[in-house]
Design a protein around this motif. Structure first.
Motif, short mmCIF file in Angstrom:
data_model
loop_
_atom_site.label_atom_id
_atom_site.label_comp_id
_atom_site.label_asym_id
_atom_site.label_seq_id
_atom_site.Cartn_x
_atom_site.Cartn_y
_atom_site.Cartn_z
N VAL A 75 -65.83 -8.16 38.89
CA VAL A 75 -66.87 -7.95 39.90
C VAL A 75 -66.69 -6.63 40.63
N SER A 76 -65.44 -6.20 40.84
CA SER A 76 -65.20 -4.95 41.56
C SER A 76 -65.62 -3.74 40.73
N ILE A 77 -65.69 -3.89 39.41
CA ILE A 77 -66.16 -2.81 38.56
C ILE A 77 -67.68 -2.88 38.41
N ARG A 78 -68.17 -4.07 38.22
CA ARG A 78 -69.62 -4.26 38.07
C ARG A 78 -70.37 -3.93 39.36
N PHE A 79 -69.79 -4.35 40.49
CA PHE A 79 -70.42 -4.14 41.79
C PHE A 79 -69.40 -3.52 42.76
N PRO A 80 -69.14 -2.22 42.66
CA PRO A 80 -68.10 -1.62 43.49
C PRO A 80 -68.44 -1.56 44.97
N TYR A 81 -69.72 -1.63 45.31
CA TYR A 81 -70.11 -1.50 46.72
C TYR A 81 -70.67 -2.80 47.28
N VAL A 82 -71.58 -3.41 46.54
CA VAL A 82 -72.22 -4.63 47.01
C VAL A 82 -72.79 -5.36 45.79
N VAL A 83 -72.68 -6.67 45.78
CA VAL A 83 -73.33 -7.44 44.73
C VAL A 83 -74.83 -7.33 44.96
N ASP A 84 -75.54 -6.79 43.97
CA ASP A 84 -76.98 -6.56 44.16
C ASP A 84 -77.82 -7.11 43.02
N ASP A 85 -77.26 -8.03 42.26
CA ASP A 85 -77.98 -8.68 41.18
C ASP A 85 -78.11 -10.16 41.52
N PRO A 86 -79.27 -10.59 42.06
CA PRO A 86 -79.42 -11.98 42.49
C PRO A 86 -79.19 -12.99 41.37
N ALA A 87 -79.61 -12.67 40.15
CA ALA A 87 -79.43 -13.60 39.04
C ALA A 87 -77.95 -13.78 38.72
N TRP A 88 -77.21 -12.67 38.70
CA TRP A 88 -75.76 -12.75 38.41
C TRP A 88 -75.06 -13.50 39.52
N ALA A 89 -75.39 -13.20 40.76
CA ALA A 89 -74.78 -13.88 41.90
C ALA A 89 -75.09 -15.37 41.86
N GLY A 90 -76.32 -15.73 41.47
CA GLY A 90 -76.69 -17.13 41.41
C GLY A 90 -75.93 -17.90 40.35
N ALA A 91 -75.47 -17.19 39.32
CA ALA A 91 -74.71 -17.85 38.25
C ALA A 91 -73.21 -17.82 38.50
#
Length: 295
Positions: A75-91
């Motif tokens: 997650v730190s590589i995919r979203f280094p600043y903020v999680v911004d993918d609602p679908a990914w976060a929902g899963a």
């Protein structure tokens, strides 16, 4: 980065040193598969070719070695600043489910099993044959002044020399450009434009009953407590973070700043940036041939 067990990390440190900071090594035992994935992108073609060369070299040394599949992004590589993918976060929330899955895969990994089934004296030989016996032969000074070094012997170095030709230039280019990535994240998060966007994001989060001052604190709350959060609770927080990242504009600000600082840092280190691009470009035909022939 390879997913090491503590034993492998301890052994691997024999092969790399840095003045003030440990460098990067490769150790047997990352998640592996007996069947290499088909190469697609340039990065995957180069990665797979290098792995095939390592396998050939290790087998010549009398060892078994399984080609490692690419490690999924944390997650730190995919979203280094903020999680911004609602679908990914929902899963996945913050990805703790994926980390547990990868940890379980490591236990089944053939390289791990092979390494741990070997007598203690043979494990040291395995690490030495892969990484080189001593961290000598390759060196680079990072932008922060730290000097890192690595062996120019061992199957990892042999594979990279065969693939890229100029091993010292490859070592310097990769270590310097890798360090720029960490610098870039620091510059983005310190930028007043990013901080202003975070303020708006935090306001959005408060409206959803979360009082975290920034995304880093939200992520830490869900991923670093002594008692792991239930998955549903983690998903709710990450989903709120993602929704606010989009609605507040933080996502677009972070991406814009990331691109801006990436260009700025690359211009400040033109030699390593150009060397990395050139070495990859020149290695690609060799990599394609290696992959086509399976080694």
């Amino acid at each position: 980065m390879h997913r090491w067990t503590l034993a492998l990390l301890t052994a691997g440190l024999l092969a790399t040193t840095a003045t003030g900071c440990a460098g990067t090594t490769t150790a047997p035992g990352a998640s592996a598969s007996s069947t290499p994935r088909a190469a697609g992108s340039t990065a995957e073609t180069l990665r797979l070719a290098e792995q095939l060369l390592v396998k050939t070299c290790m087998e010549k040394e009398g060892h078994k070695y399984w080609v490692e599949p690419p490690s999924p992004d944390d997650v730190s590589i995919r979203f280094p600043y903020v999680v911004d993918d609602p679908a990914w976060a929902g899963a996945h929330g913050y990805g703790t489910d994926l980390r547990r899955q990868r940890a379980a895969e490591v236990q089944k990994d053939p390289n791990q099993r092979y390494f741990h089934s070997a007598p203690a004296k043979d494990r040291a030989v395995l690490v030495s044959d892969l990484n080189g016996a001593r961290p000598q032969g390759l060196s680079a000074r990072l932008p922060n002044g730290i000097q890192v070094s690595h062996s120019d012997q061992g199957c990892q170095a042999t594979a990279q020399r065969q693939l890229y030709g100029d091993l010292q230039a490859w070592f310097r280019a990769t270590r310097v450009t890798d360090s720029l990535a960490g610098m870039r994240i620091g510059l983005v998060t310190a930028d007043k434009r990013y901080k202003a966007a975070v303020t708006v994001w935090a306001r959005c989060m408060r409206e959803r009953t979360y009082t975290y001052a920034d995304p880093a604190r939200a992520r830490a709350a869900a991923t670093q407590p002594e008692t792991p959060w239930p998955h549903a609770k983690e998903v709710r927080l990450a989903s709120a973070e993602a929704a606010c990242a989009v609605s507040s504009g933080l996502s677009s600000v972070a991406k814009s700043l990331d691109s801006e600082y990436r260009d700025r840092l690359q211009r400040s280190h033109p030699r390593e940036t150009a060397d990395l691009a050139r070495l990859k470009r020149e290695a690609l035909p060799r990599a394609r041939a290696i992959v086509a022939h399976g080694g």
